[in-house]
Design a protein around this motif. Structure first.
Motif, PDB file in Angstrom:
ATOM      1  N   PRO A  49     -16.926   4.881   5.642  1.00 36.93           N
ATOM      2  CA  PRO A  49     -15.696   4.241   5.017  1.00 36.93           C
ATOM      3  C   PRO A  49     -15.885   3.316   4.029  1.00 36.93           C
ATOM      4  O   PRO A  49     -16.950   2.462   3.932  1.00 36.93           O
TER       5      PRO A  49
ATOM      6  N   ILE B 151     -10.623  -0.181  -0.348  1.00 36.32           N
ATOM      7  CA  ILE B 151      -9.881  -0.138  -1.904  1.00 36.32           C
ATOM      8  C   ILE B 151      -8.744  -1.361  -1.902  1.00 36.32           C
ATOM      9  O   ILE B 151      -8.187  -1.363  -0.936  1.00 36.32           O
TER      10      ILE B 151
ATOM     11  N   GLU C 114      -5.058  -1.289  -3.755  1.00 34.29           N
ATOM     12  CA  GLU C 114      -4.088  -0.419  -4.446  1.00 34.29           C
ATOM     13  C   GLU C 114      -2.887  -0.990  -4.310  1.00 34.29           C
ATOM     14  O   GLU C 114      -2.295  -1.240  -3.103  1.00 34.29           O
ATOM     15  N   ASP C 115      -2.295  -1.317  -5.490  1.00 33.30           N
ATOM     16  CA  ASP C 115      -0.929  -2.114  -5.333  1.00 33.30           C
ATOM     17  C   ASP C 115      -0.764  -3.206  -4.596  1.00 33.30           C
ATOM     18  O   ASP C 115       0.285  -3.442  -3.724  1.00 33.30           O
TER      19      ASP C 115
ATOM     20  N   LEU D 141      -2.581  -3.671  -1.909  1.00 31.32           N
ATOM     21  CA  LEU D 141      -2.669  -3.234  -0.558  1.00 31.32           C
ATOM     22  C   LEU D 141      -4.025  -3.012  -0.187  1.00 31.32           C
ATOM     23  O   LEU D 141      -4.599  -1.925  -0.759  1.00 31.32           O
ATOM     24  N   GLU D 142      -4.755  -3.420   0.685  1.00 31.89           N
ATOM     25  CA  GLU D 142      -6.145  -3.234   1.059  1.00 31.89           C
ATOM     26  C   GLU D 142      -5.925  -1.598   1.942  1.00 31.89           C
ATOM     27  O   GLU D 142      -5.520  -1.592   3.098  1.00 31.89           O
ATOM     28  N   ILE D 143      -6.889  -0.666   1.473  1.00 27.75           N
ATOM     29  CA  ILE D 143      -6.661   0.565   1.975  1.00 27.75           C
ATOM     30  C   ILE D 143      -7.949   1.075   2.397  1.00 27.75           C
ATOM     31  O   ILE D 143      -8.938   0.937   1.630  1.00 27.75           O
ATOM     32  N   THR D 144      -8.346   1.435   3.633  1.00 28.74           N
ATOM     33  CA  THR D 144      -9.719   2.058   4.088  1.00 28.74           C
ATOM     34  C   THR D 144      -9.442   3.591   3.837  1.00 28.74           C
ATOM     35  O   THR D 144      -8.630   4.209   4.499  1.00 28.74           O
ATOM     36  N   GLU D 145     -10.459   4.139   3.419  1.00 29.14           N
ATOM     37  CA  GLU D 145     -10.728   5.496   3.427  1.00 29.14           C
ATOM     38  C   GLU D 145     -12.315   5.994   3.712  1.00 29.14           C
ATOM     39  O   GLU D 145     -13.050   5.330   3.335  1.00 29.14           O
TER      40      GLU D 145
ATOM     41  N   LYS E 251       5.977  -1.572   4.115  1.00 30.30           N
ATOM     42  CA  LYS E 251       5.710  -1.626   2.771  1.00 30.30           C
ATOM     43  C   LYS E 251       6.226  -0.877   2.109  1.00 30.30           C
ATOM     44  O   LYS E 251       6.585   0.416   2.449  1.00 30.30           O
TER      45      LYS E 251
ATOM     46  N   THR F 137      -1.516   8.507   2.945  1.00 33.03           N
ATOM     47  CA  THR F 137      -2.118   7.127   3.521  1.00 33.03           C
ATOM     48  C   THR F 137      -0.959   6.645   4.571  1.00 33.03           C
ATOM     49  O   THR F 137       0.177   6.785   4.619  1.00 33.03           O
TER      50      THR F 137
ATOM     51  N   ILE G 152     -13.626   3.643  12.458  1.00 27.18           N
ATOM     52  CA  ILE G 152     -13.542   3.827  10.932  1.00 27.18           C
ATOM     53  C   ILE G 152     -12.864   2.833  10.271  1.00 27.18           C
ATOM     54  O   ILE G 152     -13.024   2.742   9.023  1.00 27.18           O
ATOM     55  N   ALA G 153     -11.486   2.355  10.851  1.00 30.60           N
ATOM     56  CA  ALA G 153     -11.026   1.166  10.135  1.00 30.60           C
ATOM     57  C   ALA G 153     -10.658   0.239  11.142  1.00 30.60           C
ATOM     58  O   ALA G 153     -10.152   0.619  12.361  1.00 30.60           O
TER      59      ALA G 153
ATOM     60  N   PHE H 207      -1.404  -5.439   9.696  1.00 37.61           N
ATOM     61  CA  PHE H 207      -1.016  -4.225   9.592  1.00 37.61           C
ATOM     62  C   PHE H 207      -2.440  -3.579   9.020  1.00 37.61           C
ATOM     63  O   PHE H 207      -3.402  -4.281   8.765  1.00 37.61           O
TER      64      PHE H 207
ATOM     65  N   ALA I 256      -3.814  -0.255   6.621  1.00 35.95           N
ATOM     66  CA  ALA I 256      -3.403   1.064   5.947  1.00 35.95           C
ATOM     67  C   ALA I 256      -4.775   1.839   5.801  1.00 35.95           C
ATOM     68  O   ALA I 256      -5.946   1.398   5.674  1.00 35.95           O
ATOM     69  N   TYR I 257      -4.581   3.158   6.166  1.00 34.49           N
ATOM     70  CA  TYR I 257      -5.677   4.226   6.086  1.00 34.49           C
ATOM     71  C   TYR I 257      -5.264   5.370   5.361  1.00 34.49           C
ATOM     72  O   TYR I 257      -4.358   5.816   5.446  1.00 34.49           O
ATOM     73  N   ARG I 258      -6.224   5.664   4.496  1.00 32.39           N
ATOM     74  CA  ARG I 258      -5.957   7.011   3.515  1.00 32.39           C
ATOM     75  C   ARG I 258      -6.567   8.065   4.185  1.00 32.39           C
ATOM     76  O   ARG I 258      -7.939   7.940   4.279  1.00 32.39           O
ATOM     77  N   CYS I 259      -6.057   9.179   4.575  1.00 27.61           N
ATOM     78  CA  CYS I 259      -6.626  10.128   5.095  1.00 27.61           C
ATOM     79  C   CYS I 259      -7.382  11.278   4.073  1.00 27.61           C
ATOM     80  O   CYS I 259      -6.363  11.669   3.438  1.00 27.61           O
ATOM     81  N   ASN I 260      -8.497  11.480   4.270  1.00 26.89           N
ATOM     82  CA  ASN I 260      -9.109  12.784   3.496  1.00 26.89           C
ATOM     83  C   ASN I 260      -9.510  13.828   4.124  1.00 26.89           C
ATOM     84  O   ASN I 260     -10.136  14.752   3.751  1.00 26.89           O
TER      85      ASN I 260
END
Lengths: 303, 138
Positions: free
Chosen positions: A261, A264, A266-267, A269-273, B39, B65, B92-93, B106, B108-112
């Motif tokens: 994991p 990052i 983005e705009d 907003l903290e995003i986990t990927e 958001k 996301t 994972i997050a 909150f 945010a999680y981007r799914c891959n």
């Protein structure tokens, strides 16, 4: 004497807190009719209710797929949708519940593409079926109709429609009519897949094709839910048909290679990927097979 | 006489509690308030009760996301730990660090990779009377 007074107070307060309202009594009558109609009983449930609810909540609404169809450039067409005129012929609560899910998916699809007239037609049909099932009070028809008039309100419109469907589902679960929630969910998923296959056949998009292949993961969540209501002959038949679809989906191969994991920004907003390579092996021939099998299942309840 | 008065007070109190149980804070208001806090660009998907520790599952789809946020009454609630786990229930997050300090209300999680995922809520401090978790996507 004092002890008696205490008991009366205790019982009284309990009754005020827990006693059914007139609305609840009316609802109960609708439920009773509904149960008789479908011969559906809670005894059919073999999983604990919290697991049933967890499985039900794990299935994404067809809206996610509809958004992708638009994002990949698929054009709107009402051809694959269930004509609203069919609704008059749905006389059993099985057909009403499953087609409430179907029409909900069609409504979402029309909304995403801002097809106002189609959206209003589907909205009217949804309202009718919801009323028949005794859950129409959770559908804010007037507000949704108003929002559907302008593309500027799209997000608000989608949010409200999704919330209304969620409220209907919550109510059904609360009243022990989980079977109808399962049918609504299954109908919505089958319709979403049906429309996605139609769009994929008419619009070349690898992303959409792969997303259709990935539906095997969602189907794996749906199957145990249908299996639980095997005592009902309609659901039992639907389950048997879905087994055929599951077999076709077994041919879709998904390979995943995952990293670690990362976070990052983005705009703002903290995003986990997780950096991932996912390969979905699905051919146009397999898409055709999925489409045809799904159409065979759908045809049994939309007509 | 004192005892009678006391019992009458007790009875009134209990009737009061009974009525309050019927008129608990409206979930609809909390839900509406919380979903309005989503958001920009995120679309509402589902609501989950956060009135105790809980876990739910959801099929996240590749390319999307997801935003999970928690609210108490109509405002965002920073007293809930949110953990996202993969299909093997491996974390994972999270919205908190190793010391357990919550950074946001909150996550945010981007799914891959499309798969079943698990989201866990853990309340830190008192249980909210009307807590909800909202799932949105874009």
């Amino acid at each position: 004497m004092l002890r008696k007074l205490f008991v009366v107070a205790l019982v009284g307060s309990f009754l005020v807190a827990c006693g059914p309202s007139q609305q609840a009594k009316d609802d109960f009558n609708v439920e009773e009719e509904s149960k008789k109609d479908d011969e559906l009983v809670d005894e059919a449930i073999s999983l604990p209710m919290d697991q049933v609810v967890m499985l039900l909540n794990s299935v994404p609404p067809p809206l996610e797929l509809a958004v992708l169809m638009k994002d990949v450039g698929g054009e709107y067409s009402s051809d694959p949708l269930n004509p609203t005129g069919n609704a008059d012929a749905y006389s059993t609560s099985y057909k009403k519940a499953i087609n409430l899910g179907v029409y909900g998916a069609d409504l979402g699809y029309a909304n995403i593409y801002s097809q106002t007239q189609d959206a209003i037609d589907y909205l009217t049909t949804v309202q009718g079926l919801a009323d028949d099932l005794g859950v129409g009070q959770f559908f804010d028809f007037e507000t949704i109709k108003e929002l559907a008039q302008s593309a500027d309100n799209l997000n608000e419109l989608l949010n409200l429609t999704t919330k209304n469907y969620e409220k209907m589902n919550d109510y059904l679960k609360e009243k022990g009519r989980v079977n109808q929630s399962v049918l609504m969910m299954a109908g919505g998923w089958i319709e979403g897949l049906h429309v996605a296959c139609y769009v994929a056949e008419n619009h070349d998009s690898q992303e959409l094709l792969e997303r259709i292949g990935e539906q095997k993961i969602t189907l794996a969540q749906i199957m145990p839910l249908l299996e639980m209501f095997q005592k009902d002959k309609d659901i039992s038949q639907l389950h048997a048909d879905m087994k055929k679809l599951e077999k076709v989906f077994d041919k879709v191969k998904i390979e995943i290679e995952e990293g670690e994991p990362v976070t990052i920004m983005e705009d703002g907003l903290e995003i986990t990927e997780i950096p991932t390579t996912q390969v979905v092996k699905i051919t146009p021939e397999l898409l055709k097979e999925i489409k045809e099998t799904n159409e065979m299942i759908r045809a049994k309840f939309v007509k | 006489m004192k005892k009678v008065k006391m019992l009458c007070t007790l009875a009134a109190l209990m009737f009061g509690i009974g009525l309050a149980a019927n008129a608990q804070c409206s979930d609809d208001d909390v839900l509406d308030g919380c979903s309005n806090e989503l958001k920009a660009g995120f679309r509402y998907l589902k609501t989950y009760d956060v009135d105790g520790d809980g876990e739910f599952s959801y099929v996240f789809s590749r390319g999307n996301t997801y935003l999970i946020q928690t609210c108490e009454e109509a405002s965002l609630n920073k007293n809930v730990k949110i953990t996202v786990m993969d299909r093997t229930k491996h974390k994972i997050a999270a919205n908190y660090d190793r010391a357990g300090t919550i950074s946001n209300s909150f996550l945010a999680y981007r799914c891959n990779s499309t798969s079943i995922y698990y989201v866990k809520f853990e309340i830190v401090g008192d249980d909210p009377e009307c807590g909800v978790g909202i799932l949105g996507f874009k």
